[in-house]
Design a protein around this motif. Structure first.
Motif, PDB file in Angstrom:
ATOM      1  N   UNK A   1       2.036  21.667 -20.060  1.00  0.00           N
ATOM      2  CA  UNK A   1       2.977  21.631 -21.034  1.00  0.00           C
ATOM      3  C   UNK A   1       4.180  22.174 -20.857  1.00  0.00           C
ATOM      4  N   UNK A   2       4.723  22.693 -19.708  1.00  0.00           N
ATOM      5  CA  UNK A   2       5.992  22.984 -19.429  1.00  0.00           C
ATOM      6  C   UNK A   2       6.917  22.013 -18.753  1.00  0.00           C
ATOM      7  N   UNK A   3       7.803  21.471 -19.813  1.00  0.00           N
ATOM      8  CA  UNK A   3       8.438  20.284 -18.939  1.00  0.00           C
ATOM      9  C   UNK A   3       9.824  20.651 -18.653  1.00  0.00           C
ATOM     10  N   UNK A   4      10.399  21.676 -18.890  1.00  0.00           N
ATOM     11  CA  UNK A   4      12.033  22.044 -18.488  1.00  0.00           C
ATOM     12  C   UNK A   4      12.101  23.408 -19.176  1.00  0.00           C
ATOM     13  N   UNK A   5      13.519  23.313 -19.437  1.00  0.00           N
ATOM     14  CA  UNK A   5      14.119  24.694 -20.122  1.00  0.00           C
ATOM     15  C   UNK A   5      15.013  24.123 -20.991  1.00  0.00           C
ATOM     16  N   UNK A   6      15.262  24.850 -21.997  1.00  0.00           N
ATOM     17  CA  UNK A   6      16.217  24.915 -23.231  1.00  0.00           C
ATOM     18  C   UNK A   6      17.276  26.115 -23.179  1.00  0.00           C
ATOM     19  N   UNK A   7      18.180  25.852 -22.881  1.00  0.00           N
ATOM     20  CA  UNK A   7      19.365  27.132 -22.990  1.00  0.00           C
ATOM     21  C   UNK A   7      20.129  26.924 -24.122  1.00  0.00           C
TER      22      UNK A   7
END
Ligand code: ZN
Length: 381
Positions: A123-129
């Motif tokens: 379920x981890x696709x990337x990051x939102x900062x």
């Protein structure tokens, strides 16, 4: 069970809902959509009991879940807990979202996401900062003491994730256009949010490469007659995507209907902006050292500002049907296909189509989650 067929569901395909169609999964991917009557003999079948089979939900704004706030624990274990907490509500892909923090925490967060993706944490696709390149005037629950303007080293750090998507929310009036261009050139998606920009500044941000607006209407300059503000720039622009929090609290349903009417279809997507209580029994969490408790499903800090939400994606979909009156097909796409397009991953996620990763969610007649699949691996609610 490397190869199997999902049968007896109302399947949301690229062309709309279809019944009598089986979804063939092979090696974690959707191999084909085929008439149930023509399935090969001997293939393993799973009867889905007439439920709604949708593309798994993709949430681009998740501060926490499963009792964990990403800022407080930028680790692989925390990401595992957050993703598991949201999976119960149909999210099969998400961007863990770090709100404004110091550079060392950001660096740890990017490293944790890289490792989680490398290890295949589901379920981890990337990051939102989300920040810290944002505006004190529209800080919401962010700590303005963390805010800064990124220099070259910081641009490099914020865009360092090399095996997933990076989304950066910033205030275009605080960040030079060349910096936005540099972030986009390094592969990041950039959204305007927590911004006091006027219309011209927002427009300049769009021209520099901004393609999204973070929680439209919340923490941005409103649309007014002589000054369209960030909201006006967002609603007018046909190319960009807007995330919305459809919890009945953050935005009035009428304002959401205005946005849906103004933007081309496919440009409004559902986000949760979820805090740790989603997928957890504990309604409280610590943020910047302050304990925050959700009351009646509303999350506010001591100053009374909304501090994220207690919303989950399945509820957002139900609210989009119930509060906004949209058909399930469109609500489901706002939670899957459209965010995948925004992130540039719709060639492989956010759709039930041959070749796509088998990320799926099964809803019952009350639109409650019954089961999810990530990469073809099932998990039952
Ligand atoms: Zn925010």
């Amino acid at each position: 069970m490397d190869s199997f067929a999902l049968t007896n569901a109302n399947v949301l395909t690229d062309g709309g809902f279809r019944s009598g169609l089986a979804v063939l999964v092979e090696g974690g991917r959707i191999a084909a959509l085929a008439p149930e009557s023509g399935l090969p003999a001997g293939i393993v079948r799973r009867d889905l009991g007439g439920g709604q089979l949708l593309p798994g939900f993709i949430d681009v704004q998740v501060n926490g879940g499963g009792g964990v706030l990403f800022n407080n624990a930028p680790t692989v274990e925390a990401l595992r807990a957050i993703a598991a907490g949201h999976r119960r509500f149909g999210s099969t892909g998400l961007l863990p979202t770090l709100i404004s923090d110091d550079a060392d925490i950001m660096r740890a967060a990017v490293a944790a996401v890289r490792q989680a993706i490398a290890e295949g944490v589901p379920g981890i696709l990337g990051i939102h900062l989300e920040g810290p390149y944002i505006a004190p005037e529209r800080k919401g629950t962010h700590d303005a003491g963390k805010f800064r303007v990124p220099d070259a080293a910081e641009i490099e750090m914020a865009t360092a994730l090399d095996n997933g998507v990076t989304l950066i929310t910033l205030a275009p009036e605080r960040v030079p256009a060349d910096t936005i261009r540099a972030m986009v050139a390094r592969g990041a998606k950039v959204a305007a949010g927590h911004t006091a920009a006027n219309y011209a500044q927002a427009r300049a941000g769009l021209d520099a490469g901004i393609t999204g607006f973070t929680h439209l209407y919340n923490a941005m300059t409103p649309l007014q007659g002589r000054e369209p503000g960030v909201v006006g720039a967002a609603l007018e622009d046909p190319h960009s995507w807007c995330g919305v929090i459809v919890d009945g609290v953050h935005v009035h349903p009428a304002s959401l209907r205005v946005a849906l009417a103004a933007k081309p279809r496919g440009k409004i997507l559902l986000v949760t902006d979820a805090m740790p209580m989603v997928g957890s029994d504990d309604p409280s969490f610590d943020l910047y050292g302050e304990t925050i408790v959700a009351k009646d499903g509303v999350v506010r800090n001591a100053a009374g500002a909304l501090a994220g939400s207690a919303l989950d994606m399945a509820s957002a979909v139900r609210n989009t049907v119930g509060l906004l009156g949209l058909p399930l097909e469109e609500a489901a796409r706002m939670a899957s296909t459209y965010p995948a397009r925004f992130l540039g991953i719709d060639d492989r996620r956010g759709r039930i189509a041959p070749g796509c990763v088998a990320d799926l969610v099964l809803l019952d007649g009350a639109l409650q989650v019954r089961e999810t699949w990530i990469g073809g691996v099932p998990w039952q609610a």
